[in-house]
Motif scaffolding. Structure first.
Motif, short mmCIF file in Angstrom:
data_model
loop_
_atom_site.label_atom_id
_atom_site.label_comp_id
_atom_site.label_asym_id
_atom_site.label_seq_id
_atom_site.Cartn_x
_atom_site.Cartn_y
_atom_site.Cartn_z
N GLN A 212 0.81 -1.22 0.00
CA GLN A 212 0.00 0.00 0.00
C GLN A 212 0.85 1.27 0.00
N ASP A 213 2.16 1.14 -0.15
CA ASP A 213 3.08 2.28 -0.14
C ASP A 213 3.45 2.63 -1.58
N PRO A 214 3.02 3.78 -2.10
CA PRO A 214 3.27 4.10 -3.51
C PRO A 214 4.74 4.25 -3.86
N ALA A 215 5.61 4.44 -2.88
CA ALA A 215 7.03 4.59 -3.16
C ALA A 215 7.82 3.32 -2.94
N SER A 216 7.15 2.21 -2.61
CA SER A 216 7.87 0.99 -2.28
C SER A 216 8.20 0.16 -3.51
N PRO A 217 9.35 -0.52 -3.50
CA PRO A 217 9.64 -1.45 -4.58
C PRO A 217 8.58 -2.55 -4.69
N ALA A 218 7.96 -2.91 -3.57
CA ALA A 218 6.94 -3.96 -3.59
C ALA A 218 5.75 -3.54 -4.46
N LEU A 219 5.28 -2.30 -4.30
CA LEU A 219 4.14 -1.88 -5.10
C LEU A 219 4.51 -1.81 -6.58
N ARG A 220 5.72 -1.33 -6.86
CA ARG A 220 6.13 -1.29 -8.27
C ARG A 220 6.12 -2.70 -8.87
N GLU A 221 6.63 -3.67 -8.12
CA GLU A 221 6.63 -5.04 -8.65
C GLU A 221 5.20 -5.55 -8.82
N LEU A 222 4.32 -5.23 -7.89
CA LEU A 222 2.93 -5.66 -8.03
C LEU A 222 2.29 -5.05 -9.28
N VAL A 223 2.53 -3.76 -9.50
CA VAL A 223 1.98 -3.09 -10.69
C VAL A 223 2.51 -3.75 -11.96
N GLU A 224 3.80 -3.97 -12.01
CA GLU A 224 4.38 -4.56 -13.21
C GLU A 224 3.86 -5.97 -13.45
#
Length: 363
Positions: A212-224
């Motif tokens: 749920q953190d827009p700046a986290s690498p985790a969210l970027r990976e989820l989006v991709e």
């Protein structure tokens, strides 16, 4: 917030007859002019809350030698009507909008759907580019070329398949997105985890806060990962003749909830409840192990998404589902799961089975 360590955009290819790329990263607006080659004008559709961003984007377009034509539309689902689309077409006509010009949709899923539909119908199809400002838009509406507007009969019943020239998913746009909207967009990400990429579920379960953190690498990976799921599907089935139907997992009930709620519910919240229902129906029909249905509830609840709905709403919901786009005549069709990453179609289930599954939603 943690900082992203990945630099530069990730480029995800979408194939088919009209291939394009989805760019994922931060601060991507500088990539936009390359998608506008040959255009003298760019119609910029946006809703009032995004007016400052629209003005900034218009300045970027003008600096690139493309005349910006800002068109403000009603916010959210209120903008997805034939009347609003007609107003946009009037503006294009008044400004001499030609086949080489471009429509840009700046906003979330609703503006994206509208902009794509306006572009698909104008001169029987001009280029368009979604610049997504919401997580829902990035992982769902912006990718795949499915455009449309709502009618009194239901959501997205009028539309066209019209792939974009490219998609910009600028994660920096999510920094100011209301938390509730960000979380709502995660429902579509979770859906992709259950139908195609279980690693998405593992990432969320490992750290729901990072998801749920827009700046986290985790969210970027989820989006991709979610975009790659959709890109693979629409590459092989643009017009929803087979494989693409699986992207509607959870959406039959979700669209019914939206209609019953007069579109006051966030789409992602409705999808979350719809996923609970689709999993329960999968179990009731003998397709899915109960523990995987239970995992739906755990993952969605860990993100703060709704996992239940009103007990007395079933008759209205069933009536709304009967006009769903996936229905064939009087036969309802549902996407269900045989297992993680293994969706299939359940056609014509008995009303008693449908109601039994809904009891799991209200439990």
């Amino acid at each position: 917030m943690s900082e992203l360590t990945v630099t530069g955009p990730t480029r995800i290819d979408v194939g088919g007859d009209a291939p394009y790329q989805v760019l994922v990263g931060r601060d991507l607006l500088g990539e936009l002019p390359a998608l506008l080659t040959g255009a003298e004008q760019a119609a910029l559709l946006y809703a009032e809350p995004l007016k400052p961003r629209a003005e900034a984007l218009a300045g970027l377009l003008d600096a690139a030698g493309v005349r910006a034509l800002p068109i403000e539309v009603p916010d959210a689902e209120d903008g997805k009507t034939i009347g609003v689309a007609a107003g946009c077409w009037d503006a294009l006509g008044a400004n001499g909008f030609t086949r080489t010009d471009v429509v840009i949709g700046l906003g979330g899923g609703a503006v994206t759907d509208l902009a794509g539909f306006v572009a698909a119908a104008w001169l029987r199809g001009v280029r368009w580019v979604p610049v997504s400002t919401s997580l829902l838009g990035m992982v769902d509406a912006a990718v795949g070329g499915k455009t449309g507007v709502n009618t009194a009969a239901g959501k997205n019943l009028v539309g066209a398949f019209h792939p974009p020239a490219g998609v910009l998913c600028d994660l920096a746009m999510l920094d100011t997105l209301p938390h509730a909207d960000l979380v709502a967009g995660l429902a579509e990400v979770v859906k992709c985890g259950f139908i195609a990429d279980p690693a998405i579920l593992d990432l969320i379960e490992a750290d729901p806060a990072a998801a749920q953190d827009p700046a986290s690498p985790a969210l970027r990976e989820l989006v991709e990962r979610a975009i790659r799921v959709k890109a693979h599907v629409v590459t092989h089935d643009l017009r929803e003749s087979g494989l693409r139907e699986f992207l509607n997992y959870g959406h039959t009930l979700a669209h019914a909830i939206e209609k019953v709620e007069h579109y006051r519910w966030r789409h992602g919240h409705a999808v979350s409840v719809g996923l609970i229902y689709a999993a329960a129906l999968s179990v009731a029909a003998g397709h899915l192990a109960p523990e995987i249905a239970a995992r739906h509830r755990r993952v969605l609840a860990s993100l703060g998404l709704p996992v239940g709905y009103e007990a007395d709403a079933w008759p209205a919901l069933l009536a709304a589902m009967r006009v769903d786009k996936k229905a064939r005549g009087s036969r309802l069709r549902f996407v269900v799961l045989d297992d993680l990453g293994s969706p299939t179609i359940l056609a014509g289930p008995a009303d008693e089975l449908l109601e039994a599954a809904y009891r799991e939603v209200i439990a």
